[in-house]
Design a protein around this motif. Structure first.
Motif, short mmCIF file in Angstrom:
data_model
loop_
_atom_site.label_atom_id
_atom_site.label_comp_id
_atom_site.label_asym_id
_atom_site.label_seq_id
_atom_site.Cartn_x
_atom_site.Cartn_y
_atom_site.Cartn_z
N PRO A 71 0.82 -1.21 0.00
CA PRO A 71 0.00 0.00 0.00
C PRO A 71 0.86 1.26 0.00
O PRO A 71 1.97 1.29 0.51
CB PRO A 71 -0.78 -0.11 1.32
N LEU A 72 0.31 2.31 -0.60
CA LEU A 72 0.92 3.63 -0.52
C LEU A 72 0.51 4.24 0.81
O LEU A 72 -0.63 4.07 1.25
CB LEU A 72 0.41 4.53 -1.65
N THR A 73 1.42 4.94 1.45
CA THR A 73 1.04 5.68 2.65
C THR A 73 0.12 6.82 2.22
O THR A 73 0.09 7.21 1.05
CB THR A 73 2.26 6.26 3.38
N LYS A 74 -0.62 7.37 3.17
CA LYS A 74 -1.51 8.49 2.85
C LYS A 74 -0.72 9.67 2.29
O LYS A 74 -1.16 10.34 1.36
CB LYS A 74 -2.29 8.91 4.09
N GLN A 75 0.48 9.89 2.83
CA GLN A 75 1.31 11.00 2.34
C GLN A 75 1.76 10.74 0.90
O GLN A 75 1.76 11.65 0.08
CB GLN A 75 2.52 11.20 3.26
N ALA A 76 2.12 9.51 0.58
CA ALA A 76 2.54 9.17 -0.78
C ALA A 76 1.36 9.34 -1.75
O ALA A 76 1.53 9.84 -2.86
CB ALA A 76 3.09 7.76 -0.84
N GLU A 77 0.17 8.91 -1.33
CA GLU A 77 -1.02 9.10 -2.16
C GLU A 77 -1.26 10.59 -2.43
O GLU A 77 -1.57 10.99 -3.55
CB GLU A 77 -2.26 8.52 -1.48
N LYS A 78 -1.09 11.40 -1.39
CA LYS A 78 -1.29 12.84 -1.53
C LYS A 78 -0.28 13.44 -2.51
O LYS A 78 -0.64 14.25 -3.36
CB LYS A 78 -1.16 13.51 -0.16
N VAL A 79 0.98 13.02 -2.40
CA VAL A 79 2.02 13.51 -3.31
C VAL A 79 1.68 13.15 -4.75
O VAL A 79 1.80 13.98 -5.65
CB VAL A 79 3.41 12.95 -2.91
N ILE A 80 1.22 11.94 -4.97
CA ILE A 80 0.88 11.52 -6.33
C ILE A 80 -0.33 12.30 -6.86
O ILE A 80 -0.33 12.75 -8.01
CB ILE A 80 0.65 10.00 -6.39
N ARG A 81 -1.34 12.51 -6.01
CA ARG A 81 -2.51 13.29 -6.44
C ARG A 81 -2.10 14.71 -6.82
O ARG A 81 -2.53 15.24 -7.85
CB ARG A 81 -3.56 13.35 -5.32
N ILE A 82 -1.26 15.32 -6.00
CA ILE A 82 -0.79 16.68 -6.28
C ILE A 82 0.03 16.70 -7.57
O ILE A 82 -0.09 17.63 -8.38
CB ILE A 82 0.01 17.26 -5.09
N THR A 83 0.84 15.69 -7.77
CA THR A 83 1.66 15.59 -8.98
C THR A 83 0.78 15.53 -10.23
O THR A 83 1.05 16.20 -11.22
CB THR A 83 2.57 14.35 -8.91
N VAL A 84 -0.28 14.74 -10.17
CA VAL A 84 -1.21 14.63 -11.30
C VAL A 84 -1.86 15.99 -11.58
O VAL A 84 -1.94 16.43 -12.73
CB VAL A 84 -2.28 13.54 -11.05
N LEU A 85 -2.29 16.66 -10.52
CA LEU A 85 -2.92 17.98 -10.69
C LEU A 85 -1.93 19.00 -11.26
O LEU A 85 -2.28 19.78 -12.14
CB LEU A 85 -3.47 18.48 -9.35
N GLU A 86 -0.70 18.99 -10.77
CA GLU A 86 0.33 19.92 -11.27
C GLU A 86 0.64 19.64 -12.73
O GLU A 86 0.81 20.58 -13.52
CB GLU A 86 1.60 19.82 -10.42
N ALA A 87 0.72 18.37 -13.10
CA ALA A 87 1.00 18.02 -14.50
C ALA A 87 -0.11 18.52 -15.41
O ALA A 87 0.16 19.06 -16.48
CB ALA A 87 1.17 16.50 -14.63
N LYS A 88 -1.36 18.36 -14.97
CA LYS A 88 -2.49 18.86 -15.77
C LYS A 88 -2.43 20.38 -15.89
O LYS A 88 -2.68 20.93 -16.96
CB LYS A 88 -3.82 18.43 -15.14
#
Length: 110
Positions: A83-100
């Motif tokens: 599993p991804l930690t909650k912090q890792a999930e947050k980083v990935i979500r932010i990364t996706v938003l920043e890329a968009k």
């Protein structure tokens, strides 16, 4: 969420999973994501670290020392579903938003 990722991001997450397994961890955290980026060795993250004069070898060694065997799993046979930690999930979500957002800004400037 996985379908939103480019092949490069999927590759880095895969590297992160392998790093977690190698270090005896039963989770994928932000530290594993950073190890995945370092292992990949290219891209914006690496350029930023190099511009900051970060020694990637030293950073890798420090990260490994801190996280080795942290959260050791008694059942490592489930390595494909770390599993991804909650912090890792947050980083990935932010990364996706920043890329968009970056794609949108680039499209507007053309």
């Amino acid at each position: 969420m996985d379908s939103q990722f480019s092949s490069k991001v999927k590759e880095i997450i895969s590297y992160s999973r392998e790093e977690a397994i190698r270090l005896g961890n039963d989770f994928i955290g932000t530290e594993h994501l950073l190890l995945g980026i370092i292992r990949d060795g290219q891209g914006t993250g690496i350029k930023v670290l190099q511009n900051l004069k970060v020694d990637l070898y030293d950073l890798r060694q420090e990260l490994e020392q801190v996280i080795r065997n942290k959260g050791v799993s008694k059942k490592m046979e489930q390595v494909n579903s770390l599993p991804l930690t909650k912090q890792a999930e947050k980083v990935i979500r932010i990364t996706v938003l920043e890329a968009k957002a970056m794609k949108s800004l680039l499209a507007e400037s053309e």
